[in-house]
Design a protein around this motif. Structure first.
Motif, mmCIF file in Angstrom:
data_model
loop_
_atom_site.group_PDB
_atom_site.id
_atom_site.type_symbol
_atom_site.label_atom_id
_atom_site.label_comp_id
_atom_site.label_asym_id
_atom_site.label_seq_id
_atom_site.Cartn_x
_atom_site.Cartn_y
_atom_site.Cartn_z
ATOM 1 N N TRP A 239 0.824 -1.213 0.000
ATOM 2 C CA TRP A 239 0.000 0.000 0.000
ATOM 3 C C TRP A 239 0.857 1.261 0.000
ATOM 4 O O TRP A 239 1.776 1.408 0.811
ATOM 5 C CB TRP A 239 -0.931 -0.005 1.221
ATOM 6 C CG TRP A 239 -1.836 1.191 1.295
ATOM 7 C CD1 TRP A 239 -2.598 1.702 0.306
ATOM 8 C CD2 TRP A 239 -2.056 2.019 2.442
ATOM 9 N NE1 TRP A 239 -3.297 2.791 0.732
ATOM 10 C CE2 TRP A 239 -2.983 3.016 2.059
ATOM 11 C CE3 TRP A 239 -1.572 2.008 3.749
ATOM 12 C CZ2 TRP A 239 -3.422 4.000 2.929
ATOM 13 C CZ3 TRP A 239 -2.015 2.974 4.625
ATOM 14 C CH2 TRP A 239 -2.937 3.974 4.211
ATOM 15 N N ARG A 247 1.200 5.645 -4.920
ATOM 16 C CA ARG A 247 0.353 4.571 -5.433
ATOM 17 C C ARG A 247 0.849 3.230 -4.900
ATOM 18 O O ARG A 247 2.024 3.072 -4.560
ATOM 19 C CB ARG A 247 0.353 4.561 -6.961
ATOM 20 C CG ARG A 247 -0.307 5.787 -7.574
ATOM 21 C CD ARG A 247 -0.258 5.712 -9.085
ATOM 22 N NE ARG A 247 -0.835 6.904 -9.715
ATOM 23 C CZ ARG A 247 -0.845 7.130 -11.008
ATOM 24 N NH1 ARG A 247 -0.300 6.257 -11.830
ATOM 25 N NH2 ARG A 247 -1.379 8.231 -11.496
ATOM 26 N N SER A 248 -0.055 2.293 -4.869
ATOM 27 C CA SER A 248 0.273 0.964 -4.358
ATOM 28 C C SER A 248 0.831 0.085 -5.479
ATOM 29 O O SER A 248 0.694 0.397 -6.665
ATOM 30 C CB SER A 248 -0.962 0.311 -3.747
ATOM 31 O OG SER A 248 -1.531 1.154 -2.753
ATOM 32 N N GLN A 268 -0.223 0.318 -9.315
ATOM 33 C CA GLN A 268 -1.647 0.526 -9.567
ATOM 34 C C GLN A 268 -1.877 1.899 -10.193
ATOM 35 O O GLN A 268 -1.179 2.864 -9.887
ATOM 36 C CB GLN A 268 -2.440 0.374 -8.277
ATOM 37 C CG GLN A 268 -2.383 -1.037 -7.698
ATOM 38 C CD GLN A 268 -3.203 -1.198 -6.429
ATOM 39 O OE1 GLN A 268 -3.851 -0.253 -5.959
ATOM 40 N NE2 GLN A 268 -3.183 -2.404 -5.866
ATOM 41 N N SER A 272 -5.146 4.258 -3.739
ATOM 42 C CA SER A 272 -6.004 3.457 -2.873
ATOM 43 C C SER A 272 -6.073 4.120 -1.504
ATOM 44 O O SER A 272 -5.049 4.527 -0.943
ATOM 45 C CB SER A 272 -5.453 2.038 -2.724
ATOM 46 O OG SER A 272 -5.447 1.372 -3.966
ATOM 47 N N GLU A 277 -8.293 -1.727 0.197
ATOM 48 C CA GLU A 277 -8.629 -1.365 -1.183
ATOM 49 C C GLU A 277 -7.515 -1.759 -2.135
ATOM 50 O O GLU A 277 -7.763 -2.279 -3.236
ATOM 51 C CB GLU A 277 -8.895 0.133 -1.262
ATOM 52 C CG GLU A 277 -9.319 0.610 -2.638
ATOM 53 C CD GLU A 277 -9.625 2.096 -2.668
ATOM 54 O OE1 GLU A 277 -9.503 2.689 -3.761
ATOM 55 O OE2 GLU A 277 -9.989 2.656 -1.615
ATOM 56 N N ALA A 278 -6.265 -1.528 -1.714
ATOM 57 C CA ALA A 278 -5.131 -1.905 -2.553
ATOM 58 C C ALA A 278 -5.070 -3.421 -2.748
ATOM 59 O O ALA A 278 -4.805 -3.912 -3.853
ATOM 60 C CB ALA A 278 -3.833 -1.404 -1.922
ATOM 61 N N ARG A 281 -7.764 -4.518 -5.250
ATOM 62 C CA ARG A 281 -7.402 -4.268 -6.643
ATOM 63 C C ARG A 281 -6.432 -5.343 -7.138
ATOM 64 O O ARG A 281 -6.522 -5.794 -8.287
ATOM 65 C CB ARG A 281 -6.773 -2.886 -6.780
ATOM 66 C CG ARG A 281 -7.723 -1.738 -6.479
ATOM 67 C CD ARG A 281 -7.098 -0.397 -6.850
ATOM 68 N NE ARG A 281 -7.883 0.715 -6.319
ATOM 69 C CZ ARG A 281 -8.989 1.187 -6.874
ATOM 70 N NH1 ARG A 281 -9.447 0.629 -7.971
ATOM 71 N NH2 ARG A 281 -9.629 2.201 -6.329
ATOM 72 N N THR A 317 -10.051 -7.669 3.076
ATOM 73 C CA THR A 317 -10.282 -7.918 1.657
ATOM 74 C C THR A 317 -11.100 -9.184 1.456
ATOM 75 O O THR A 317 -11.996 -9.233 0.603
ATOM 76 C CB THR A 317 -8.936 -8.037 0.927
ATOM 77 O OG1 THR A 317 -8.167 -6.852 1.155
ATOM 78 C CG2 THR A 317 -9.136 -8.216 -0.563
ATOM 79 N N ILE A 333 -14.104 1.005 -5.363
ATOM 80 C CA ILE A 333 -13.643 -0.230 -6.008
ATOM 81 C C ILE A 333 -14.820 -1.107 -6.429
ATOM 82 O O ILE A 333 -14.723 -2.326 -6.433
ATOM 83 C CB ILE A 333 -12.711 -1.011 -5.066
ATOM 84 C CG1 ILE A 333 -13.368 -1.228 -3.701
ATOM 85 C CG2 ILE A 333 -11.376 -0.340 -4.917
ATOM 86 C CD1 ILE A 333 -12.552 -2.126 -2.790
#
Length: 389
Positions: A239, A247-248, A268, A272, A277-278, A281, A317, A333
């Protein structure tokens, strides 16, 4: 752009003439497309089927045998399990094209192929040694792992290199090395982000990677002769790991039995807001790759899988994937949620928790220390054919 001019004294003053091209000349932009069109048409006329998942793959299933043709420009690999059918295909190709049969596959586009009773071994040892020799590091002291642990390099640290061309050429060659070396993907992903304006710390990190390659030039992938065909996948994210954009980083690795068949590290495209969230994705990207591989392996004759285990280390997640009404962290997302949940409902994947010590995808998202790096690398199926047993 190429312009065709008529021969001297062939055109008279005031004439407006158009030249008709009778055949594709080598070097024109249409040549590769015309060549592939002609070759694919010929293969289809031989009762081959072009794969929808990979248009460069053609297959012929004639029970109980199968033949596969893999095309890269004008280099062709033919794989078959029946000598008679295989020879028939080769003879048909030779009737329409001037080809040269160089025998059993041993070297293809820089990839060395070795066979034994234990299986098939793929490596790029000669290619690696050529890189070291060109950089003058053939006699350097080896390193045990490719990048210093938790190293963060940015586009504003250190002096700018006077000549960026050698750095760009080196990184470009290293990118091709990732075909058989998943253990260096993360490091090369970081180095490739500074091609526009490389600095001294970037070159130092690249030389550290070359020192690691010096100690492991013959490492590659061993495909066992007896191998399970079950698929499994590992996904992970780091992350906000990029010091410039926050960015992740997404990383995944997909296995067929004990052999890694697909891996990737990529920054990514969007920010995120949380680690969950990361991670989600990263899970969505892995799910899309698993879907594509399912189509490809189906063309190779493998039956469709049921519930491919997808290992993830973030508990939040896993809850988002399993609970369709878990909206608190899914505002940004939604599309990724739909992708993963759809495949969960179709029983293509099943999500499972895994500890960080056994998360193989950590190799693709983080700069690990020596013990953890060697521990995870040993589980990737990477071997050194030239090392003593």
């Amino acid at each position: 752009m190429f312009t065709l001019q008529p021969p001297p004294s062939y055109r008279r003053k005031g004439d407006n003439m158009v030249s008709k091209l009778q055949r594709s000349l080598y070097g024109l932009k249409h040549v590769s497309r015309n060549w592939f069109s002609k070759l694919s048409t010929a293969l289809i006329s031989f009762d081959f089927t072009q794969s929808e998942a990979d248009h460069s793959l053609f297959f012929l299933h004639r029970a109980p045998a199968s033949v596969f043709v893999l095309v890269y420009v004008d280099d062709i690999i033919i794989i078959g399990f029946d000598a008679t059918l295989l020879q028939d295909v080769k003879d048909r190709i030779c009737t329409q094209f001037h080809t040269k049969d160089i025998g059993v596959l041993k070297y293809f586009l820089g990839i060395e192929v070795a066979r034994s009773q234990h299986g098939l071994y793929l490596c790029q040892r000669k290619y690696t040694l050529d890189i070291l020799d060109d950089c003058g590091l053939i006699g350097c002291r080896p390193a045990d792992f490719p990048m210093e642990q938790n190293l963060k390099i940015s586009d504003a640290s250190g002096p700018i290199l006077n000549d960026p061309a050698p750095y760009r050429r080196l990184v470009g060659r290293l990118i091709y090395l990732t075909i058989t070396r998943p253990d260096i993907v993360h490091t090369i992903n970081i180095l490739s982000q500074f091609m526009h304006q490389p600095r001294q710390p970037h070159l130092d990190a690249a030389h550290r990677l070359l020192r690691y390659l010096k100690g492991t030039p013959g490492q590659g992938l061993l495909i066992p002769a007896k191998n399970a065909l079950e698929r499994s996948a590992y996904c992970d994210s780091d992350w906000a790991s990029c010091p410039m954009t926050h960015r992740s980083t997404t990383g995944y690795c997909i296995f067929l039995g004990s052999v890694p068949i697909s891996w990737k590290t990529k920054k990514q495209v969007t920010l995120s807001c949380s680690s969950a969230e990361a991670e989600y994705r990263a899970m969505a990207v892995t799910t899309c790759e698993l879907t594509w591989l399912t189509y490809l392996l189906r063309d190779l004759g493998l039956p469709p899988p049921v519930r491919i285990p997808l290992y993830c280390g973030n508990q939040a997640t896993l809850h988002i994937a399993a609970n369709p009404v878990y909206h608190e962290r899914t505002k940004h997302i939604e599309l990724d949620c739909h992708v993963v949940r759809e495949k969960l409902q179709q029983d293509l994947i099943c999500t499972l928790k895994i500890s960080s010590l056994d998360q193989l995808a950590d190799l693709f998202t983080k700069s690990l220390g020596r013990p953890q790096f060697l521990h995870l690398r040993s589980k990737l199926g990477i071997r050194d054919r030239h090392a003593p047993p």
